[in-house]
Design a protein around this motif. Structure first.
Motif, PDB file in Angstrom:
ATOM      1  N   ASP A  71      10.069  15.823   4.997  1.00 17.86           N
ATOM      2  CA  ASP A  71      10.148  14.668   4.111  1.00 17.86           C
ATOM      3  C   ASP A  71       9.516  13.497   4.850  1.00 17.86           C
ATOM      4  O   ASP A  71       9.745  13.318   6.049  1.00 17.86           O
ATOM      5  N   VAL A  72       8.727  12.684   4.143  1.00 16.27           N
ATOM      6  CA  VAL A  72       8.022  11.570   4.788  1.00 16.27           C
ATOM      7  C   VAL A  72       8.168  10.319   3.942  1.00 16.27           C
ATOM      8  O   VAL A  72       7.993  10.357   2.718  1.00 16.27           O
ATOM      9  N   ASP A  73       8.505   9.215   4.601  1.00 20.46           N
ATOM     10  CA  ASP A  73       8.481   7.887   4.000  1.00 20.46           C
ATOM     11  C   ASP A  73       7.501   7.035   4.800  1.00 20.46           C
ATOM     12  O   ASP A  73       7.337   7.243   6.004  1.00 20.46           O
ATOM     13  N   ALA A  74       6.853   6.092   4.133  1.00 22.00           N
ATOM     14  CA  ALA A  74       5.857   5.273   4.830  1.00 22.00           C
ATOM     15  C   ALA A  74       5.696   3.931   4.146  1.00 22.00           C
ATOM     16  O   ALA A  74       6.057   3.757   2.976  1.00 22.00           O
ATOM     17  N   ILE A  75       5.166   2.985   4.896  1.00 20.10           N
ATOM     18  CA  ILE A  75       4.755   1.703   4.319  1.00 20.10           C
ATOM     19  C   ILE A  75       3.423   1.926   3.601  1.00 20.10           C
ATOM     20  O   ILE A  75       2.492   2.491   4.183  1.00 20.10           O
ATOM     21  N   PRO A  76       3.275   1.520   2.354  1.00 22.05           N
ATOM     22  CA  PRO A  76       2.019   1.730   1.634  1.00 22.05           C
ATOM     23  C   PRO A  76       0.836   1.052   2.313  1.00 22.05           C
ATOM     24  O   PRO A  76       0.979   0.022   2.979  1.00 22.05           O
ATOM     25  N   GLU A  77      -0.332   1.644   2.133  1.00 18.15           N
ATOM     26  CA  GLU A  77      -1.558   1.059   2.686  1.00 18.15           C
ATOM     27  C   GLU A  77      -1.748  -0.368   2.183  1.00 18.15           C
ATOM     28  O   GLU A  77      -1.475  -0.680   1.026  1.00 18.15           O
ATOM     29  N   GLY A  78      -2.222  -1.225   3.088  1.00 14.20           N
ATOM     30  CA  GLY A  78      -2.481  -2.608   2.746  1.00 14.20           C
ATOM     31  C   GLY A  78      -1.342  -3.543   3.091  1.00 14.20           C
ATOM     32  O   GLY A  78      -1.572  -4.741   3.294  1.00 14.20           O
ATOM     33  N   ARG A  79      -0.131  -3.024   3.177  1.00 12.83           N
ATOM     34  CA  ARG A  79       0.987  -3.899   3.509  1.00 12.83           C
ATOM     35  C   ARG A  79       0.926  -4.278   4.986  1.00 12.83           C
ATOM     36  O   ARG A  79       0.391  -3.540   5.823  1.00 12.83           O
ATOM     37  N   LEU A  80       1.490  -5.416   5.309  1.00 10.50           N
ATOM     38  CA  LEU A  80       1.443  -5.930   6.674  1.00 10.50           C
ATOM     39  C   LEU A  80       2.772  -5.682   7.376  1.00 10.50           C
ATOM     40  O   LEU A  80       3.833  -5.715   6.763  1.00 10.50           O
ATOM     41  N   PHE A  81       2.685  -5.444   8.678  1.00  8.76           N
ATOM     42  CA  PHE A  81       3.869  -5.188   9.485  1.00  8.76           C
ATOM     43  C   PHE A  81       3.676  -5.849  10.846  1.00  8.76           C
ATOM     44  O   PHE A  81       2.550  -6.087  11.284  1.00  8.76           O
TER      45      PHE A  81
END
Length: 387
Positions: A71-81
């Motif tokens: 199972d994988v969760d991620a910050i969507p592309e383009g978002r800043l961190f």
């Protein structure tokens, strides 16, 4: 021996594009009959530090993990961190252990390029900015460069094959070589050949600094192509450039004096955000090269933070599965995933793989990624960070 030194897609997918110690780790674990269920996180910084970067490379990373028992969760592309995980993977360790090298490569390189592109977008928010840097990287990287540049908010790119892969048409008109092929003093012949030979859908933008003064060549291009001329590009090498802003203002003045203020002026050649900020009020568009394509990769690492349901981490890393948030004031926050997040905060992590299957609404759309980057840049005050 292969024709080119390129590691193929099959080697990446099969996990052979890995560091040797993962092969040996896998062998040791299998021999010991050990394959714990783990949570692994991809992070650059443990705590938020105020230095924001853009996430990119998620599409390829998810494609690599799809079909595995994870199972994988991620910050969507383009978002800043600016701290905490950008991806969280849960599953038997041997389901993905040997993929770490390629996984980090996908995310690290693309995120560095997208962040550099966002630097340029923030420096010239109202100008057209194109990626011209594919010539500075290995050709196998071209699509990564151009796609990541679009994620970071650039308007287009120059590489033809990259455009075919990502479904976008490449931009660009003529190099100095076209004028040189016709010879000194024959720039008019080069501009006419371009106008007569290239599809009418391509903008008529004349390169105007091959042999003589920029103003001289610009006015000659206007005389040659007349109303068909859409714009001019100045790509003067740094050793001959002088005060580039003054040159551009002089070109704009002379165009206006002759009734051609509608001719756009584009500049390129070794430009970065500082140059874009200096020129953005006198230039219609920019081509940026090495600043974007040669961007330093984000220094991501993948760490185990939970083993068989118990918090675990190596020294210097934070144990336990985590979530990340955008707070109402635009800040980034990190907290344990099994705890409530800050009040009025938005969780940035979204599901991308469940049971090895890519979820139906996984966030891979390129236009949406670029929009997220611009919205987040405004929310976190990214332009001020880069000035």
């Amino acid at each position: 021996m292969t024709e080119f030194d390129i590691v193929g897609a099959d080697a990446i997918r099969d996990g052979r594009a890995t560091d040797a110690y993962f092969d040996r780790t896998e062998t040791a674990l299998r021999r010991a009959g050990r394959n714990p269920r783990v949570v692994a996180e991809v992070t650059a910084d443990q705590f938020p530090d105020g230095e924001f970067e853009a996430v990119a490379g998620l599409k390829d990373a998810v494609a690599l993990l799809a079909g595995r028992d994870v199972d994988v969760d991620a910050i969507p592309e383009g978002r800043l961190f600016d701290g905490g995980p950008v991806m969280r993977i849960e599953g038997p360790y041997l389901a993905f252990a040997r993929l770490e090298t390629s996984l980090l490569g996908f995310l690290s390189h693309a995120s560095g390029i997208a962040t550099a592109a966002l630097d340029c977008r923030a420096a010239a928010p109202d100008a057209q900015v194109l990626s011209f840097g594919a010539r500075h990287v290995h050709p196998s990287m071209a699509a990564v460069v151009e796609r990541s540049a679009l994620v970071g908010g650039l308007d287009g790119f120059s590489h033809v094959a990259a455009g075919e892969l990502i479904g976008r048409e490449a931009s660009g008109t003529m190099p100095h070589a076209l004028a040189i092929c016709f010879g000194r003093g024959e720039q008019e012949a080069a501009w006419r050949a371009f106008d007569e030979g290239v599809d009418e859908s391509v903008p008529r933008i004349a390169l105007c600094d091959t042999y003589s003064d920029e103003v001289d060549e610009v006015l000659r291009a206007v005389e040659t192509l007349g109303d068909d001329l859409d714009g001019v590009r100045l790509d003067t090498t740094g050793s001959r450039r002088g005060d580039f802003r003054h040159i551009v203002r002089e070109v704009q003045w002379e165009l206006d004096a002759r009734g051609h203020a509608d001719v756009d002026v584009y500049v390129s050649g070794g430009l970065g955000p500082t140059d874009l900020r200096e020129l953005r009020d006198v230039v219609d568009g920019f081509g940026v090269g090495g600043y974007v394509s040669n961007a330093e990769p984000v220094d991501f690492a993948l760490d185990l933070v939970s083993v068989d349901g118990e918090p675990a981490a190596k020294r210097g890393k934070l144990s336990g599965a985590k979530d990340v948030y955008r707070t109402a004031d635009g800040a980034h926050a990190v907290g344990l995933a099994d705890r409530a997040g800050p009040d009025d905060a938005e969780s940035l992590m979204v599901p991308v793989i469940r049971g090895g299957e890519i979820v139906d609404d996984a966030p891979f759309d390129l236009d949406a990624a670029a929009e997220r980057a611009l919205v987040d840049a405004e929310a976190v005050g990214y332009a001020k960070q880069t000035e």
